[in-house]
Design a protein around this motif. Structure first.
Motif, PDB file in Angstrom:
ATOM      1  N   GLY A 141       1.270  -1.206  -0.249  1.00  0.00           N
ATOM      2  CA  GLY A 141      -0.277   0.258   0.371  1.00  0.00           C
ATOM      3  C   GLY A 141       0.739   1.068  -0.050  1.00  0.00           C
ATOM      4  O   GLY A 141       2.466   1.178  -0.008  1.00  0.00           O
ATOM      5  N   ASP A 142       1.018   2.558  -0.649  1.00  0.00           N
ATOM      6  CA  ASP A 142       0.801   3.546   0.147  1.00  0.00           C
ATOM      7  C   ASP A 142       1.478   3.775   1.439  1.00  0.00           C
ATOM      8  O   ASP A 142       1.003   2.938   2.711  1.00  0.00           O
ATOM      9  N   GLY A 143       2.012   4.342   2.210  1.00  0.00           N
ATOM     10  CA  GLY A 143       2.430   5.445   3.227  1.00  0.00           C
ATOM     11  C   GLY A 143       2.288   5.203   4.143  1.00  0.00           C
ATOM     12  O   GLY A 143       2.189   4.904   5.296  1.00  0.00           O
ATOM     13  N   SER A 144       0.598   5.882   4.019  1.00  0.00           N
ATOM     14  CA  SER A 144      -0.485   6.131   5.524  1.00  0.00           C
ATOM     15  C   SER A 144      -0.501   4.793   5.726  1.00  0.00           C
ATOM     16  O   SER A 144      -1.068   4.410   6.403  1.00  0.00           O
ATOM     17  N   LEU A 145      -1.001   3.965   4.202  1.00  0.00           N
ATOM     18  CA  LEU A 145      -1.967   2.252   4.398  1.00  0.00           C
ATOM     19  C   LEU A 145      -0.915   1.058   5.686  1.00  0.00           C
ATOM     20  O   LEU A 145      -1.088   0.820   5.765  1.00  0.00           O
ATOM     21  N   VAL A 146       0.426   1.356   4.948  1.00  0.00           N
ATOM     22  CA  VAL A 146       0.710   0.829   5.703  1.00  0.00           C
ATOM     23  C   VAL A 146       1.703   1.189   6.925  1.00  0.00           C
ATOM     24  O   VAL A 146       1.720   0.176   7.710  1.00  0.00           O
ATOM     25  N   ALA A 147       1.841   2.752   7.076  1.00  0.00           N
ATOM     26  CA  ALA A 147       1.250   2.663   8.632  1.00  0.00           C
ATOM     27  C   ALA A 147       1.062   2.741   9.609  1.00  0.00           C
ATOM     28  O   ALA A 147       0.545   2.231  10.214  1.00  0.00           O
ATOM     29  N   ASP A 148      -0.861   2.905   8.762  1.00  0.00           N
ATOM     30  CA  ASP A 148      -1.832   1.975   9.722  1.00  0.00           C
ATOM     31  C   ASP A 148      -1.356   0.476  10.634  1.00  0.00           C
ATOM     32  O   ASP A 148      -1.821   0.368  11.220  1.00  0.00           O
ATOM     33  N   GLU A 149      -1.510  -0.432   9.129  1.00  0.00           N
ATOM     34  CA  GLU A 149      -1.198  -1.869  10.119  1.00  0.00           C
ATOM     35  C   GLU A 149       0.264  -1.873  10.921  1.00  0.00           C
ATOM     36  O   GLU A 149      -0.118  -2.489  11.870  1.00  0.00           O
ATOM     37  N   LEU A 150       1.385  -0.773  10.662  1.00  0.00           N
ATOM     38  CA  LEU A 150       2.240  -1.152  11.772  1.00  0.00           C
ATOM     39  C   LEU A 150       1.927   0.106  13.325  1.00  0.00           C
ATOM     40  O   LEU A 150       1.985  -1.225  14.097  1.00  0.00           O
ATOM     41  N   CYS A 151       1.155   0.499  12.904  1.00  0.00           N
ATOM     42  CA  CYS A 151       1.323   0.774  14.064  1.00  0.00           C
ATOM     43  C   CYS A 151      -0.858   0.121  14.730  1.00  0.00           C
ATOM     44  O   CYS A 151      -0.704   0.208  16.548  1.00  0.00           O
TER      45      CYS A 151
END
Length: 222
Positions: A141-151
């Motif tokens: 995904g884009d940066g936001s989607l990957v960050a969502d998953e990590l968080c």
């Protein structure tokens, strides 16, 4: 010939379009298009017929796809071989993998032999479980989607951090720094500056070097 270009071509061929392949690879459509253009230019032949409905293989592309897929598979096998220290090229694709001692990653080998009760792992099943040449969870995904998953993982599982595994060096790490790190920093979960001092000082406090009583200090160059 660049391996990234081969892998991208196989993904587009199997997905039936650039958009779908870009999603599976976790890169932009423009990057996929550029890789395909470079590969076709190098080969001097059109591999894909593009349209608004997707991309289909040309006659030359259909032939080349089989060769490219084989190369990509062998690369994935070589990568896993280097991890666990077993030459999987000597295995039949459907031959069961059994545990054997090696000087490489024992925990990785144990994960799909001794610690997989009730499941018989073969090279084929191992490759199917490695969408990008790795058994590690793949986030696309884009940066936001990957960050969502990590968080979400951090909040729900209370983990302390992540080990970032690169599929392609150095691009995987470079893309993570470019797209994901700024998102994490915006959310206040990733540092924006480095504290002063050496890693030893940050981990243990005190001096920047080993104490004189430590054996390692005796090996220090004058």
């Amino acid at each position: 010939m660049d391996i990234e270009e081969l892998q991208t071509f196989v993904e587009v061929a199997d997905a039936g379009g650039i958009s779908q392949a870009a999603l599976r690879l976790g890169v932009s459509k423009s990057i996929v298009s550029r890789r395909l253009a470079r590969l076709e230019a190098e080969l001097g032949v059109q591999l894909l017929a593009r349209s608004t409905r997707g991309a289909s293989l040309t006659e030359a592309g259909a032939t080349f796809r089989d060769y490219a897929a084989r190369v990509c598979t062998e690369i994935d096998i070589a990568r896993e071989t280097s991890t666990v220290g077993i030459d999987f090229s000597r295995y039949d694709l459907d031959e069961p993998i059994v545990y054997q001692h090696s000087e490489a990653g024992q925990s990785a080998l144990e994960a799909f032999t001794r610690r997989s009760p009730g499941k018989v792992w073969t090279v084929r099943k191992l490759l199917e479980a490695m969408p990008l040449g790795s058994r590690i969870l793949t986030l696309v995904g884009d940066g936001s989607l990957v960050a969502d998953e990590l968080c979400a993982w951090q909040q729900e599982a209370d983990i302390d951090g992540f080990n970032l595994i690169r599929s392609v060096a150095p691009q995987s790490v470079r893309d993570f720094i470019r797209w994901v790190v700024p998102e994490l920093q915006t959310r206040g979960v990733y540092k924006t500056t480095y504290a002063t001092g050496t890693l030893r000082e940050k981990l243990f406090g005190g001096a920047a070097h080993l104490p004189s009583t430590h054996y390692g200090a005796s090996l220090r160059s004058p």
